[in-house]
Design an enzyme around this catalytic site. Structure first.
Site, mmCIF file in Angstrom:
data_model
loop_
_atom_site.group_PDB
_atom_site.id
_atom_site.type_symbol
_atom_site.label_atom_id
_atom_site.label_comp_id
_atom_site.label_asym_id
_atom_site.label_seq_id
_atom_site.Cartn_x
_atom_site.Cartn_y
_atom_site.Cartn_z
ATOM 1 N N PRO A 18 27.560 39.711 -25.866
ATOM 2 C CG PRO A 18 29.556 38.609 -25.309
ATOM 3 C CD PRO A 18 28.119 38.726 -24.914
ATOM 4 C CG MET A 19 25.095 38.783 -29.807
ATOM 5 S SD MET A 19 23.336 39.013 -30.180
ATOM 6 C CE MET A 19 23.053 40.649 -29.473
ATOM 7 C CB ALA A 20 30.655 38.874 -33.939
ATOM 8 C CD GLN A 72 33.195 37.696 -25.247
ATOM 9 O OE1 GLN A 72 32.964 37.588 -26.448
ATOM 10 N NE2 GLN A 72 32.457 37.094 -24.311
ATOM 11 C CB CYS A 103 33.215 32.076 -29.642
ATOM 12 S SG CYS A 103 32.770 32.386 -31.371
ATOM 13 C CE LYS A 143 28.005 34.481 -23.534
ATOM 14 N NZ LYS A 143 27.824 33.544 -24.623
ATOM 15 N N GLY A 205 21.077 31.514 -22.973
ATOM 16 C CA GLY A 205 20.510 30.505 -23.869
ATOM 17 C C GLY A 205 19.000 30.579 -23.950
ATOM 18 N N GLY A 228 20.772 37.531 -26.143
ATOM 19 C CA GLY A 228 21.544 37.693 -27.365
ATOM 20 C C GLY A 228 20.667 37.872 -28.573
#
Length: 336
Positions: A18-20, A72, A103, A143, A205, A228
């Protein structure tokens, strides 16, 4: 290569993070179609949902083609987190509700005391997860990070409390908040969490290719890996890692395919947010797609200045016609 998540059998072990500003509908759809087993939507604020912010509510848009998918949320106030989760439960097309407790961005972790800041208060994590789980019908996932800093690596303790609170899955980003996105992830943390809980664990990661995905899966025993930053401008990574894990040869990537996907990404964004916003967002996505391609610096600069679809498409056509006349259609990645 499948695994079970709630009542769902996920078809493979690759998950979009879930990347902004990235994991919105157009990108999630591409990731699913190119091989992601589950996609996570970019995080939304509990307060923004609670106060019915129109822009935030628009971010909840999700289609059947993306499923299975998770929405999310982030926040630190128990009451508004529960209210936001209940709203998503009733009004979102998602399959899972994911709680962000990892985050590291200062605006979230320090300003809002949310995200990774919650790693400093395991009891609060338990209370939030339990309260949400009791009020929603959809599976709840969480997460987390390894911990707040190197002196407080507490992912195992937190994971046990999350499981006890009723969550269906835990994603572990194996860096501390202090590390941000730098340094090597500590795979031993993911391994320890997997050994400590009985619910599925996703490792996160530095998954950049098939080799790194296979190593994390085998070393930690995690059920899936979350991808990601390596997917930025590169949704093909899911297709390629799946092929690697299955011992198959991945399809070659072509210039025509990159061009087609860039056009589709622009048009899907324009349909969802309007042409002007699509131009602005593709100023980030465009250079990611072109990274490593020959003679890309000039077209990247042009795309960064475009203000409408016609200009954008003209620049793409000129670039790809030129590069394909010189290099053919099959891509051989070089430094740009």
């Amino acid at each position: 290569m499948s695994f079970k998540l709630g009542n769902y059998v996920v078809e493979n072990k690759l998950i979009l993070a879930p990347m902004a500003g990235v994991s919105n509908h157009p990108f999630r759809l591409m990731a699913r179609q190119l091989g992601a087993g589950v996609v996570f939507a970019e995080m939304v604020s509990d307060k923004a949902i609670f106060f019915q912010n129109p822009k935030t509510l628009q971010m909840l848009y999700m289609t059947v083609e993306e499923k299975p998918a998770a929405q999310q949320i982030f926040g630190s106030d128990l009451e508004t987190m529960v209210e936001a989760a209940m709203f998503i439960d009733k009004n979102s097309n998602c399959d899972f509700i994911d709680i962000n407790m990892g985050c590291p961005v200062p605006k979230v972790a320090i300003g809002a005391q949310a995200g990774a800041s919650l790693m400093k208060d395991p009891q609060k994590i338990y209370d939030i997860v339990k309260a949400i789980k009791e009020k929603v019908s959809k599976p709840v996932t969480v997460k987390i990070r390894s911990g707040w800093d190197s002196e407080s690596v507490n992912a195992v303790k937190v994971a046990k409390m999350i499981e006890k609170a009723g969550a269906s899955l835990i994603t572990v980003h194996a860096r501390t908040r202090a590390q941000g996105y730098s340094g090597e992830p500590d795979l031993d943390v993911i391994k320890a969490v997997k050994e400590a809980v009985s619910i599925p664990v996703i490792g996160n990661g530095n998954i950049v290719d098939g080799k790194s995905a296979k190593h994390m899966l085998e070393y930690t025993g995690c059920d899936a890996v979350m991808i990601g930053r390596a997917s930025l401008g590169n949704p093909w990574i899911f297709r390629e890692i799946n092929a690697y894990l299955n011992g198959e040869e991945a399809p070659v990537r072509t210039y025509e395919e990159v061009k087609t996907l860039m056009i589709r990404h622009f048009d899907d964004l324009a349909k969802l947010k309007g042409e002007h916003t699509a131009c602005l967002e593709m100023r980030s996505h465009g250079p990611w797609y072109l990274k490593g391609l020959p003679k890309a610096s000039q077209v990247r600069a042009k795309l960064a200045r475009t203000t409408n679809r016609r200009e954008y498409m003209e620049n793409l056509e000129m670039y790809f016609d030129d590069v394909m006349s010189t290099h053919g259609n099959v891509i051989e990645i070089t430094e740009s």
